[in-house]
Design a protein around this motif. Sequence first.
Motif, short mmCIF file in Angstrom:
data_model
loop_
_atom_site.label_atom_id
_atom_site.label_comp_id
_atom_site.label_asym_id
_atom_site.label_seq_id
_atom_site.Cartn_x
_atom_site.Cartn_y
_atom_site.Cartn_z
N THR A 71 -49.65 -51.94 -13.74
CA THR A 71 -48.92 -52.53 -12.63
C THR A 71 -49.73 -53.64 -11.99
O THR A 71 -50.87 -53.87 -12.34
CB THR A 71 -48.59 -51.43 -11.61
OG1 THR A 71 -47.88 -52.03 -10.55
CG2 THR A 71 -49.85 -50.79 -11.08
N ASN A 72 -49.12 -54.37 -11.05
CA ASN A 72 -49.84 -55.49 -10.45
C ASN A 72 -49.88 -55.43 -8.93
O ASN A 72 -50.18 -56.40 -8.28
CB ASN A 72 -49.21 -56.80 -10.90
CG ASN A 72 -47.78 -56.90 -10.47
OD1 ASN A 72 -47.18 -55.93 -10.01
ND2 ASN A 72 -47.20 -58.07 -10.60
N GLY A 73 -49.52 -54.30 -8.33
CA GLY A 73 -49.54 -54.24 -6.87
C GLY A 73 -50.00 -52.89 -6.40
O GLY A 73 -50.58 -52.12 -7.15
N THR A 74 -49.76 -52.61 -5.15
CA THR A 74 -50.25 -51.34 -4.63
C THR A 74 -49.14 -50.48 -4.03
O THR A 74 -49.31 -49.29 -3.84
CB THR A 74 -51.30 -51.57 -3.53
OG1 THR A 74 -50.78 -52.53 -2.63
CG2 THR A 74 -52.59 -52.05 -4.12
N LEU A 75 -47.98 -51.08 -3.73
CA LEU A 75 -46.95 -50.33 -3.03
C LEU A 75 -45.80 -50.01 -3.99
O LEU A 75 -45.33 -50.88 -4.69
CB LEU A 75 -46.44 -51.17 -1.86
CG LEU A 75 -46.01 -50.39 -0.64
CD1 LEU A 75 -47.14 -49.50 -0.17
CD2 LEU A 75 -45.60 -51.34 0.45
N TYR A 76 -45.38 -48.79 -4.02
CA TYR A 76 -44.37 -48.41 -5.01
C TYR A 76 -43.25 -47.59 -4.45
O TYR A 76 -43.45 -46.70 -3.64
CB TYR A 76 -45.02 -47.61 -6.16
CG TYR A 76 -45.70 -48.60 -6.97
CD1 TYR A 76 -44.99 -49.35 -7.86
CD2 TYR A 76 -47.01 -48.92 -6.73
CE1 TYR A 76 -45.57 -50.38 -8.49
CE2 TYR A 76 -47.60 -49.94 -7.36
CZ TYR A 76 -46.88 -50.67 -8.25
OH TYR A 76 -47.45 -51.71 -8.87
N PRO A 136 -59.08 -41.28 -5.88
CA PRO A 136 -58.43 -42.58 -6.02
C PRO A 136 -58.71 -43.47 -4.81
O PRO A 136 -58.56 -43.03 -3.69
CB PRO A 136 -56.94 -42.25 -6.07
CG PRO A 136 -56.83 -40.78 -6.05
CD PRO A 136 -58.12 -40.21 -5.63
N SER A 137 -59.16 -44.69 -5.07
CA SER A 137 -59.32 -45.62 -3.96
C SER A 137 -58.72 -46.97 -4.30
O SER A 137 -58.18 -47.64 -3.44
CB SER A 137 -60.81 -45.78 -3.63
OG SER A 137 -61.49 -46.29 -4.74
N LEU A 138 -58.75 -47.34 -5.56
CA LEU A 138 -58.21 -48.65 -5.94
C LEU A 138 -56.86 -48.54 -6.62
O LEU A 138 -56.03 -49.43 -6.50
CB LEU A 138 -59.19 -49.36 -6.89
CG LEU A 138 -60.51 -49.78 -6.26
CD1 LEU A 138 -61.49 -50.19 -7.33
CD2 LEU A 138 -60.30 -50.91 -5.28
N ILE A 139 -56.61 -47.45 -7.33
CA ILE A 139 -55.33 -47.35 -8.02
C ILE A 139 -54.25 -46.96 -7.01
O ILE A 139 -54.54 -46.32 -6.01
CB ILE A 139 -55.38 -46.32 -9.18
CG1 ILE A 139 -55.73 -44.93 -8.70
CG2 ILE A 139 -56.35 -46.76 -10.22
CD1 ILE A 139 -55.70 -43.90 -9.80
N ILE A 184 -55.79 -51.76 -14.21
CA ILE A 184 -55.71 -52.71 -13.09
C ILE A 184 -56.72 -53.84 -13.28
O ILE A 184 -56.41 -55.02 -13.06
CB ILE A 184 -55.98 -51.97 -11.76
CG1 ILE A 184 -54.81 -51.03 -11.48
CG2 ILE A 184 -56.15 -52.96 -10.62
CD1 ILE A 184 -54.96 -50.23 -10.22
N ILE A 185 -57.91 -53.49 -13.75
CA ILE A 185 -58.93 -54.52 -14.00
C ILE A 185 -58.43 -55.49 -15.07
O ILE A 185 -58.52 -56.71 -14.92
CB ILE A 185 -60.26 -53.87 -14.43
CG1 ILE A 185 -60.84 -53.07 -13.27
CG2 ILE A 185 -61.25 -54.93 -14.88
CD1 ILE A 185 -62.09 -52.28 -13.63
N VAL A 186 -57.86 -54.93 -16.13
CA VAL A 186 -57.38 -55.80 -17.21
C VAL A 186 -56.25 -56.69 -16.73
O VAL A 186 -56.13 -57.84 -17.13
CB VAL A 186 -56.92 -54.94 -18.42
CG1 VAL A 186 -56.14 -55.77 -19.41
CG2 VAL A 186 -58.11 -54.32 -19.10
#
Lengths: 424, 255
Positions: A337-342, A405-408, A377-379
């Motif tokens: 994915t490319n964001g944080t809110l789902y 989890p902190s970044l995903i 996410i890094i990729v």
Amino acid sequence: MHNFFKNIFSLVSSTMLLMVFLANFISENINAKEIPVCATCQFKNIQAAINSANTGDIIVVKSGIYFENKIQINKTISLIGENNPVIDAQEKDEGITISANNVKVSGFVIKNTANGSINDFAGIRVFKANHVEVSNNTLRNTFFGIVFQDSKNGEIINNKIIGENLNQTKSGNGIQLWQCRNIAIKNNYVTKHRDGIYFEFSRFCHVENNLSEENFRYGLHFMFSDNDWYYHNVFKNNGTGAAVMYSKHISMLYNDFENNWGDASYALLLKDISDGIIIGNHFTKNTIGVLLDGSNRINVTRNLFENNGWAVKLMANCMNDTFYKNNFIANTFDVSTNGTLYYSYFKNNYWDKYEGYDLNKDHLGDVPYRPVSLYSIIVEQIPQAMMLLRSFTVDVMDKAERIIPSLIPDLLKDEEPKMQKNKI
Amino acid sequence: MLKLIKYVVYDILRNRILLGYTLLLLTVSLSLFNLEDDAAKATLSLTNLILIIIPLVSIIFSTIHFYNSYEFIELLVAQPLNRRTILLSQYFGVSISLFTAFFVGIGIPVLLYNASSTGLILLLSGMLLTQIFVSIAFWASVVTRDKAKGIGLSLMIWFYFSLIYDGLILFFLFSFNDFPLEKPILALTCLNPVDLGRILILLKMDISALMGFTGALYKDFFGSAFGLIFSIVVMSIWIIIPMLFAIRIFNRKNL
């Protein structure tokens, strides 16, 4: 006694009525001639036979090669090929153009239509005609294969459409529908065209049991076409797979998407789709299984995602999509994915990477599964990081991130992952 | 030299560590292939084993063996023998034993269960990695006389190649994200034999993901026959260079 005569009378009268009806029916069939076309027949030319035919006639074309182009069918007739007669347009114009209702064209080999950048020359074109049947034809080296325009209730059955062009710009679509309603496309084979099957502004169409392979762009392409169904089709080795764009209420059932590989290759690309259903499909060995971009209320249920690079790419501009009882097996990345809110939901999917446990034996994992890994996410941000795929360092990072989890994206998770594979 | 190699191999066979190592590899790979219904998935798990365990065991075993046979080496130096011959015979002795262990422990199961191109590449990378880490171990052992220091150095080298290096690359990628990094990354890959081995295996395995836009470059480069030969050559350099350094140091060393 009176009653008896009344009965006899009614019996006789109904019999007479039936006979009149039958006579009418038979005479109509007698009126419908069968017109043969062959090298030694009265008509040696298909167009000439059509010109002299009346409504309801059957023109039977015997085997042989007919160097004709732009055959106009403007009255209700059946054009039947016997033993695969060949119509060779010699790259001058189109093959057959149909502009009357209830026409049937069957059993031909149509070759070598013209190729151009202004006109879309087609092997068989149906223009403003309803109830047309195009069946059992083979089209070779046609610019566009079978094109239906402004038509309703037609059928495209058992055709083989084989392009011979070498690149995307010189090649048209195998089967194209433009502003059509209720067309059935069944058991066709389309290969080496730009798009295998292309829909624009077409509604209530059924695409069933077709095989679309090795097309330059999409195996199947929908634009602005609502309420269509496609099921039991196979799309493989196409340039970019199948694309469904700007449409509503599309049903995609039990299709196979295989081997759609390449730099930007998707098995199924959903762009601005809403209220679609995707059930029982198999996505195998694709670079990206399903890409959802701006797609809302899509129901993805009981699909198999196996050996894909990315099983699902869910962009942050999607809402209310549900993933229910799918199997994710041996994909490099399950969800990216490319964001944080789902606002999408995952439930009861089987994930082969799930490492949780099931203490109460209800076949559901007790800890949620987070299908998005830190590395994916890094990729997404730094494509070059692909070089570190399956590196020990990356594995360690992913494990740590799954635990804390902190970044995903925190909300993107399957609360009740299945411990065993779902039945599909 | 052959005679010397024979003695070294005998010596290694006499202590049972190598036998244990072989059995460990054999058990792990056989159980992986039997547990997983899909041979490709077992091969994937084996990849992790090959990329982590094999270098670790190779480097530690070689270092310890070198220090343990230090007295034997001193004895040999007193004989009319070339120092290069002595070191090389030690090197080949250790290599042959570890190589055999690897072949029996992983090679035979892979050939039995998954003799595909992926399996063969896996074996090739495993063999090359074994050799590379034996070379590096010899270099680390001749650098210092102190056994603890030597083993520590070897461990650090393993740690660096398996864990730290990739972390540094990730850091590098984050820092220079705005620049075209494709070529530098290719060059950086060659500086770590573990990464080279990993990419070789991955190109055969995760091909669908690597074929994507991001992996196209690696696919183009490493996926071609040229790329394969190139990476084998680079890995061979990784075998030869540390060994040359080791011989150079050993020749001049005051034992």
